[in-house]
Design an enzyme around this catalytic site. Structure first.
Site, mmCIF file in Angstrom:
data_model
loop_
_atom_site.group_PDB
_atom_site.id
_atom_site.type_symbol
_atom_site.label_atom_id
_atom_site.label_comp_id
_atom_site.label_asym_id
_atom_site.label_seq_id
_atom_site.Cartn_x
_atom_site.Cartn_y
_atom_site.Cartn_z
ATOM 1 C CG LEU A 178 -1.760 -1.616 1.148
ATOM 2 C CD1 LEU A 178 -2.340 -0.949 2.601
ATOM 3 C CD2 LEU A 178 -2.666 -1.163 0.410
ATOM 4 C CG ASP A 179 0.314 4.722 -2.999
ATOM 5 O OD1 ASP A 179 0.863 3.199 -3.175
ATOM 6 O OD2 ASP A 179 -0.711 5.127 -3.353
ATOM 7 C CE LYS A 180 5.712 8.527 4.752
ATOM 8 N NZ LYS A 180 6.837 9.940 4.766
#
Length: 318
Positions: free
Chosen positions: A150-152
Site C-alpha cells: 500500500l502507498d505510504k
C-alpha cells in the site's frame, strides 16, 4: 553493441534474436542479460527503465519480436542494507501459522528503501520475529513475507505471509485475481453518475516519470469499479464518499483513475487532490479484503475500521 558505462549505472542496447521471438519481455531480458535476476528486470520494466523500438514499455508480459531493439537502463545498485529489527506496535487483525492481516497506519512505508530505512512495516515485523528475514532468504530477504503493498499514506488491510510457501500461494492469488479488494475514498467534487467502471491502461506519465497516468499504449491493463454512496461538502468544497473495487493492482491505480475523471482523492499531493480538497493526507483506505487462505483455500474476509483522520473528514461531509 557494447554497454555504455556511467557513474550512475549502465545502458545496454540489445537486439532480440529470432529464437526469442514471442517471449515475454522480462523472459527475453533475463536471457539476454542473465547477470540481472528476473524479479529485478520486472521491477526495472515497471519503472520505465526499458524502451522497445524507441518507446517506453512498462509491461513485463509484452511479447517481443525478432530484431526488436531494446534499451535497458541499469542503475547502479546501492549497497544492500539489511533491515533492522525495531519495536513498533502493529494493529494485527488476524494471525495464524501461515499469515498476518495488518491494519496498516497511514504514514508507514511497507519495506525499507532509499529515504525510508527505518520505521517500516518490515522493521516492525523483524521486531516481532528477528528470524523472519532468514526464513525468506531464498525469496527476497529485504521484503520478508510481503505479498502486496500500500502507498505510504494509504491505510488499511495488508496481507503478510509467514512462510515461503504461503508467500507463493498468496502472491498467486493476487496475480490471478482471486482476491477481492474494496477501498474507501473521499474524493473531490460530485459525480454525474453514481456508479462507473474504468478499464484502460496505466503506465508511466509521459512528462513526469515519477507519476503514473492513463495511457493509450505501453501501459498495463487497469480495471476499477466505483460506487458513490454519499455526497456533500467539506468546508464548503464539493466532495463525495466512494466505495472502490480494483480488479488489478497497478501503481497508484485508484489515485490515477479518479484524477483522470476530474475527481482526485482528497489530500493527494501528487495527483491534484491536495489543491482541490485539502486533507491531512490522501484520504484512501484499504477497507475490505477477501482472500483464499494459503493453506486451506477457504475464502476469508477482513474489514479495517476507518482511521481517525478519515472518519473525522467523513463526518464533515454533509
Amino acid at each position: 553493441m557494447q554497454p555504455e558505462n556511467r557513474n550512475d549505472g549502465m545502458i545496454l542496447n540489445l537486439t532480440v534474436p529470432e529464437q526469442f521471438a514471442g517471449m515475454r519481455l522480462d523472459q527475453c531480458l533475463a536471457k539476454l542479460h542473465p547477470e540481472s535476476s528476473r524479479s529485478r528486470l520486472q521491477s526495472l520494466i515497471r519503472k520505465g527503465s526499458v524502451t522497445l523500438n524507441g518507446t517506453v514499455c512498462d509491461s513485463p508480459k509484452y511479447s517481443v519480436a525478432a530484431d526488436d531493439h531494446i534499451v535497458l537502463v541499469l542503475p547502479a545498485e546501492p549497497e544492500a542494507l539489511p533491515a533492522k529489527a525495531e519495536q513498533i506496535d502493529l494493529d494485527i487483525m488476524y494471525e495464524d501459522d501461515f499469515m498476518f492481516v495488518i491494519n496498516k497506519p497511514a504514514g508507514m512505508v511497507v519495506h525499507p528503501a532509499a529515504g525510508n530505512w527505518s520505521g517500516t512495516l518490515v522493521n516492525a515485523l523483524l521486531g516481532r520475529d528477528p528470524d523472519m528475514a532468514e526464513d525468506f532468504e531464498n525469496a527476497d530477504p529485504a521484503r520478508p513475507g510481503i505479498v502486496h503493498r500500500l502507498d505510504k499514506d494509504t491505510s488499511g488491510c495488508l496481507v503478510v505471509a509467514k512462510t515461503p510457501d504461503a508467500l507463493f500461494r498468496l502472491s498467486e492469488a493476487f496475480s490471478t485475481r482471486q482476491v477481492s479488494k474494496t477501498y474507501a475514498a473521499i474524493l473531490y467534487g460530485h459525480f454525474a453518475a453514481q456508479t462507473g467502471e474504468l478499464h484502460n491502461l496505466i503506465g508511466r506519465h509521459p512528462a513526469d516519470r515519477k507519476k503514473m497516468a492513463v495511457v493509450k499504449s505501453g501501459g498495463r491493463e487497469a480495471v476499477t469499479r466505483f460506487r458513490i454512496t454519499k455526497t456533500g461538502t467539506v468546508n464548503g468544497i464539493k466532495a463525495s464518499f466512494a466505495e472502490i473495487r480494483i480488479f488489478t493492482g497497478r501503481t497508484h491505480q485508484i489515485r490515477v483513475h479518479m484524477a483522470s475523471l476530474g475527481h482526485p482523492v482528497a489530500g493527494d499531493a501528487v495527483y491534484g487532490g491536495a489543491r482541490k480538497l485539502p486533507a491531512p493526507r490522501q484520504m484512501l483506505h484499504a477497507w475490505k479484503l477477501s482472500i483464499p487462505h494459503p493453506k486451506t483455500g477457504e475464502m476469508i474476509s477482513f474489514e479495517a475500521p476507518f482511521p481517525e483522520d478519515f472518519a473525522e473528514m467523513l463526518k464533515k461531509l454533509d
